[in-house]
Design a protein around this motif. Sequence first.
Motif, PDB file in Angstrom:
ATOM      1  N   ILE A  40     -26.920  14.142 -46.990  1.00  0.00           N
ATOM      2  CA  ILE A  40     -26.361  14.864 -48.138  1.00  0.00           C
ATOM      3  C   ILE A  40     -26.926  16.277 -48.197  1.00  0.00           C
ATOM      4  N   ILE A  41     -28.217  16.411 -47.957  1.00  0.00           N
ATOM      5  CA  ILE A  41     -28.848  17.731 -47.980  1.00  0.00           C
ATOM      6  C   ILE A  41     -28.293  18.612 -46.864  1.00  0.00           C
ATOM      7  N   ALA A  42     -28.026  18.020 -45.685  1.00  0.00           N
ATOM      8  CA  ALA A  42     -27.482  18.793 -44.566  1.00  0.00           C
ATOM      9  C   ALA A  42     -26.104  19.345 -44.899  1.00  0.00           C
ATOM     10  N   ILE A  43     -25.260  18.545 -45.529  1.00  0.00           N
ATOM     11  CA  ILE A  43     -23.931  19.022 -45.920  1.00  0.00           C
ATOM     12  C   ILE A  43     -24.056  20.140 -46.955  1.00  0.00           C
ATOM     13  N   SER A  44     -24.925  19.945 -47.934  1.00  0.00           N
ATOM     14  CA  SER A  44     -25.116  20.951 -48.977  1.00  0.00           C
ATOM     15  C   SER A  44     -25.633  22.259 -48.385  1.00  0.00           C
ATOM     16  N   PHE A  45     -26.560  22.174 -47.451  1.00  0.00           N
ATOM     17  CA  PHE A  45     -27.105  23.362 -46.819  1.00  0.00           C
ATOM     18  C   PHE A  45     -26.038  24.091 -46.002  1.00  0.00           C
ATOM     19  N   PHE A  46     -25.185  23.332 -45.323  1.00  0.00           N
ATOM     20  CA  PHE A  46     -24.105  23.930 -44.545  1.00  0.00           C
ATOM     21  C   PHE A  46     -23.142  24.704 -45.443  1.00  0.00           C
ATOM     22  N   VAL A  47     -22.749  24.110 -46.571  1.00  0.00           N
ATOM     23  CA  VAL A  47     -21.834  24.779 -47.507  1.00  0.00           C
ATOM     24  C   VAL A  47     -22.507  26.013 -48.111  1.00  0.00           C
ATOM     25  N   LEU A  48     -23.793  25.901 -48.467  1.00  0.00           N
ATOM     26  CA  LEU A  48     -24.522  27.036 -49.011  1.00  0.00           C
ATOM     27  C   LEU A  48     -24.582  28.187 -48.005  1.00  0.00           C
ATOM     28  N   CYS A  49     -24.858  27.893 -46.750  1.00  0.00           N
ATOM     29  CA  CYS A  49     -24.905  28.937 -45.718  1.00  0.00           C
ATOM     30  C   CYS A  49     -23.549  29.620 -45.559  1.00  0.00           C
ATOM     31  N   PHE A  50     -22.475  28.838 -45.623  1.00  0.00           N
ATOM     32  CA  PHE A  50     -21.133  29.413 -45.525  1.00  0.00           C
ATOM     33  C   PHE A  50     -20.886  30.410 -46.651  1.00  0.00           C
ATOM     34  N   PHE A  51     -21.216  30.034 -47.889  1.00  0.00           N
ATOM     35  CA  PHE A  51     -20.974  30.923 -49.016  1.00  0.00           C
ATOM     36  C   PHE A  51     -21.908  32.132 -49.015  1.00  0.00           C
ATOM     37  N   PHE A  94       1.555  41.391 -54.146  1.00  0.00           N
ATOM     38  CA  PHE A  94       1.567  40.443 -53.034  1.00  0.00           C
ATOM     39  C   PHE A  94       0.134  40.072 -52.635  1.00  0.00           C
ATOM     40  N   LEU A  95      -0.732  41.067 -52.523  1.00  0.00           N
ATOM     41  CA  LEU A  95      -2.127  40.805 -52.164  1.00  0.00           C
ATOM     42  C   LEU A  95      -2.844  39.998 -53.237  1.00  0.00           C
ATOM     43  N   ARG A  96      -2.567  40.283 -54.484  1.00  0.00           N
ATOM     44  CA  ARG A  96      -3.174  39.515 -55.572  1.00  0.00           C
ATOM     45  C   ARG A  96      -2.730  38.059 -55.530  1.00  0.00           C
ATOM     46  N   CYS A  97      -1.461  37.826 -55.275  1.00  0.00           N
ATOM     47  CA  CYS A  97      -0.959  36.448 -55.199  1.00  0.00           C
ATOM     48  C   CYS A  97      -1.583  35.706 -54.016  1.00  0.00           C
ATOM     49  N   ILE A  98      -1.723  36.368 -52.882  1.00  0.00           N
ATOM     50  CA  ILE A  98      -2.360  35.749 -51.717  1.00  0.00           C
ATOM     51  C   ILE A  98      -3.807  35.395 -52.048  1.00  0.00           C
ATOM     52  N   PHE A  99      -4.532  36.317 -52.676  1.00  0.00           N
ATOM     53  CA  PHE A  99      -5.918  36.084 -53.039  1.00  0.00           C
ATOM     54  C   PHE A  99      -6.044  34.901 -53.993  1.00  0.00           C
ATOM     55  N   MET A 100      -5.210  34.846 -55.009  1.00  0.00           N
ATOM     56  CA  MET A 100      -5.255  33.740 -55.974  1.00  0.00           C
ATOM     57  C   MET A 100      -4.881  32.419 -55.312  1.00  0.00           C
ATOM     58  N   GLY A 101      -3.893  32.444 -54.431  1.00  0.00           N
ATOM     59  CA  GLY A 101      -3.509  31.225 -53.724  1.00  0.00           C
ATOM     60  C   GLY A 101      -4.621  30.694 -52.841  1.00  0.00           C
ATOM     61  N   LEU A 102      -5.267  31.584 -52.101  1.00  0.00           N
ATOM     62  CA  LEU A 102      -6.377  31.153 -51.248  1.00  0.00           C
ATOM     63  C   LEU A 102      -7.563  30.664 -52.076  1.00  0.00           C
ATOM     64  N   GLY A 103      -7.821  31.318 -53.199  1.00  0.00           N
ATOM     65  CA  GLY A 103      -8.901  30.870 -54.074  1.00  0.00           C
ATOM     66  C   GLY A 103      -8.632  29.486 -54.628  1.00  0.00           C
ATOM     67  N   CYS A 104      -7.402  29.229 -55.057  1.00  0.00           N
ATOM     68  CA  CYS A 104      -7.047  27.895 -55.564  1.00  0.00           C
ATOM     69  C   CYS A 104      -7.128  26.841 -54.471  1.00  0.00           C
ATOM     70  N   SER A 105      -6.732  27.199 -53.256  1.00  0.00           N
ATOM     71  CA  SER A 105      -6.810  26.209 -52.168  1.00  0.00           C
ATOM     72  C   SER A 105      -8.259  25.880 -51.836  1.00  0.00           C
ATOM     73  N   MET A 106      -9.171  26.855 -51.960  1.00  0.00           N
ATOM     74  CA  MET A 106     -10.591  26.583 -51.736  1.00  0.00           C
ATOM     75  C   MET A 106     -11.129  25.617 -52.785  1.00  0.00           C
ATOM     76  N   ILE A 107     -10.673  25.773 -54.027  1.00  0.00           N
ATOM     77  CA  ILE A 107     -11.134  24.882 -55.098  1.00  0.00           C
ATOM     78  C   ILE A 107     -10.611  23.473 -54.863  1.00  0.00           C
ATOM     79  N   LEU A 108      -9.364  23.351 -54.418  1.00  0.00           N
ATOM     80  CA  LEU A 108      -8.775  22.032 -54.197  1.00  0.00           C
ATOM     81  C   LEU A 108      -9.392  21.306 -53.007  1.00  0.00           C
ATOM     82  N   LEU A 109      -9.866  22.056 -52.039  1.00  0.00           N
ATOM     83  CA  LEU A 109     -10.488  21.410 -50.880  1.00  0.00           C
ATOM     84  C   LEU A 109     -11.862  20.961 -51.245  1.00  0.00           C
TER      85      LEU A 109
END
Length: 109
Positions: A40-51, A94-109
């Motif tokens: 669990i710690i390894a997964i958390s560390f991996f996600v933290l490093c990504f962000f 268009f850029l704002r919509c793309i940004f919001m769409g990608l942000g929502c997809s990150m939350i859903l994943l």
Amino acid sequence: YTQSYAVQFMHKLPRFGHGSDFAKLASNNEDEQIDYALGIIAISFFVLCFFIFWGSIIIAWKCMGYERVGICAGRARVTSNNKGKFRAPPYLWFLRCIFMGLGCSMILL
């Protein structure tokens, strides 16, 4: 009992060589408990490093400025018309919509 998609997804995440069996956490064997906790710690560390990496790239672009990296610096090009009124470029929505769409997809994943 049928496992939901979220449970199946979490079970398939990489544990970097550590176990993914939740029952090990409740076992009497301390080595198995530690093995599960390290996974669990390894997964958390991996996600933290990504962000952290993602955030450092955003900060670096912001420091480099609009002249060098363009829209990645966080500012859109603003133009003025003949009367001196400023207007946003037509592709900004268009850029704002793309940004919001990608942000929502990150939350859903």
